[in-house]
Design an enzyme around this catalytic site. Structure first.
Site, PDB file in Angstrom:
ATOM      1  N   LEU A 139     -48.890 -19.200  15.931  1.00 54.10           N
ATOM      2  CA  LEU A 139     -50.319 -19.494  15.885  1.00 54.10           C
ATOM      3  C   LEU A 139     -51.044 -18.181  15.602  1.00 54.10           C
ATOM      4  CD1 LEU A 139     -50.817 -21.849  18.996  1.00 54.10           C
ATOM      5  CD2 LEU A 139     -50.676 -22.518  16.584  1.00 54.10           C
ATOM      6  N   ASP A 140     -52.115 -18.257  14.802  1.00 54.40           N
ATOM      7  CA  ASP A 140     -52.921 -17.071  14.542  1.00 54.40           C
ATOM      8  C   ASP A 140     -53.455 -16.496  15.850  1.00 54.40           C
ATOM      9  OD1 ASP A 140     -52.544 -17.456  11.856  1.00 54.40           O
ATOM     10  OD2 ASP A 140     -54.536 -18.294  11.478  1.00 54.40           O
ATOM     11  N   ARG A 141     -53.824 -15.233  15.804  1.00 50.55           N
ATOM     12  CA  ARG A 141     -54.339 -14.538  16.982  1.00 50.55           C
ATOM     13  C   ARG A 141     -55.494 -15.304  17.638  1.00 50.55           C
ATOM     14  NH1 ARG A 141     -54.361  -9.407  19.139  1.00 50.55           N
ATOM     15  NH2 ARG A 141     -56.262  -8.815  20.250  1.00 50.55           N
TER      16      ARG A 141
END
Length: 309
Positions: A139-141
């Protein structure tokens, strides 16, 4: 399949339907063990039959006990970082945790020790596991929600293959700018790097195949916002963000792709649900990730009704 843990080893009781298979065939057919792990388990004598190391051409009989060492000491690639995980599901093979926004899934720079992988490494230590954490997807930051980690190399290989075959279903919810007119649709556009920006991606004919499905959950004409549910057939970097921007409805808070700034300082995107069939027990697993406070301020009742979180 009945499989139970015995310390670092796991044991399966052979059924009548599995009799006549060799150990090697069983490992390939029943546990989907890839060639590299087959070689490793053979060389390290990590498989036994009725507590004895035997040749892998040995035929199996009903009620035989096949044992395999799933857990073994590995080099710790992620230094443990203490924090409490928000666990959504856990057993001897894998866990699903709710990632908060603002942390990376794994280190991207040398010396970065405050990622989710480092936190999972600490959790493994508290359970006496010396295996390395393996994230099955990322998952993106600034994306929160459900993320899957394997606890040993075999289940990691199986889950990787399941993800590739689209047998792990990931559902996201997002708040986007503007009113999405169609109730549902599919965005089938390849995604590649933007040569003018180091971290940005874009729809590109020479990019990788990428497919995103969307469904409208709620339209807010007053604020000119749409709450959408999204599911992925592929897992490209920034896929949802790129595809929704391409559709003309960038995520609120995602200024990199044209979204209006959000007061919470992040994109409004949450991995709300993760579903899979357990590779060993065949149980259907559904993990629902609670909403982060505040980011879906006007839409929580709609979301809670939809997903029964």
């Amino acid at each position: 399949m009945l499989i139970s843990r015995k310390g670092d080893w796991f044991e399966a009781i052979i059924t009548s339907g599995q009799t006549g298979k060799t150990i090697e065939t069983f490992l390939k057919d029943e546990w989907k063990m890839p060639k590299k792990l087959l070689h490793q388990f053979r060389m390290n004598k990590q498989v036994k039959l009725n507590n004895e190391v035997v040749g892998w051409n040995q035929l199996l009989h009903a009620n035989d006990r096949l044992q395999a060492q799933f857990y073994f000491p590995e080099e710790q690639t992620f230094p443990p970082f203490y924090t409490e995980l928000d666990l959504l599901y856990e057993d001897e093979h894998f866990l699903i945790t709710n990632k908060p926004a603002g942390i990376d899934t794994h280190p991207n720079e040398q010396g970065d020790k405050k990622t989710l992988s480092n936190m999972v490494a600490f959790h493994f230590l508290t359970e006496g596991l010396q295996t390395a954490p393996r994230h099955i997807h990322r998952l993106d930051r600034d994306t929160s929600g459900a993320i899957l980690f394997a606890k040993h190399p075999l289940v990691a290989a199986i889950l990787d293959k399941m993800l590739e075959k689209r047998e792990i279903k990931r559902t996201y919810i997002a708040l986007v700018n503007g009113i999405v007119k169609q109730n549902k649709g599919t965005i089938n556009q390849p995604i590649g790097r933007d040569r003018h920006h180091a971290t940005r991606r874009r729809v590109s004919p020479s990019g990788q195949h990428a497919v995103t499905h969307y469904r409208v959950l709620h339209r807010n004409h007053k604020f000119q916002q749409t709450l959408v549910e999204l599911s992925l057939e592929t897992g490209r970097t920034h896929q949802i963000r790129v595809h929704m921007s391409h559709l003309g409805h960038p995520l609120i808070g995602d200024t990199l792709y044209g979204g209006l700034p959000a007061s919470i300082g992040q994109q409004v995107l949450h991995a709300v649900r993760l579903q899979l069939q357990h590779p060993f027990t065949q149980e259907k697993i559904e993990a629902l990730a609670p909403l982060p406070p505040g980011i879906f301020k006007h839409y929580e009742s709609v979301i809670l009704k939809q997903y029964n979180i």
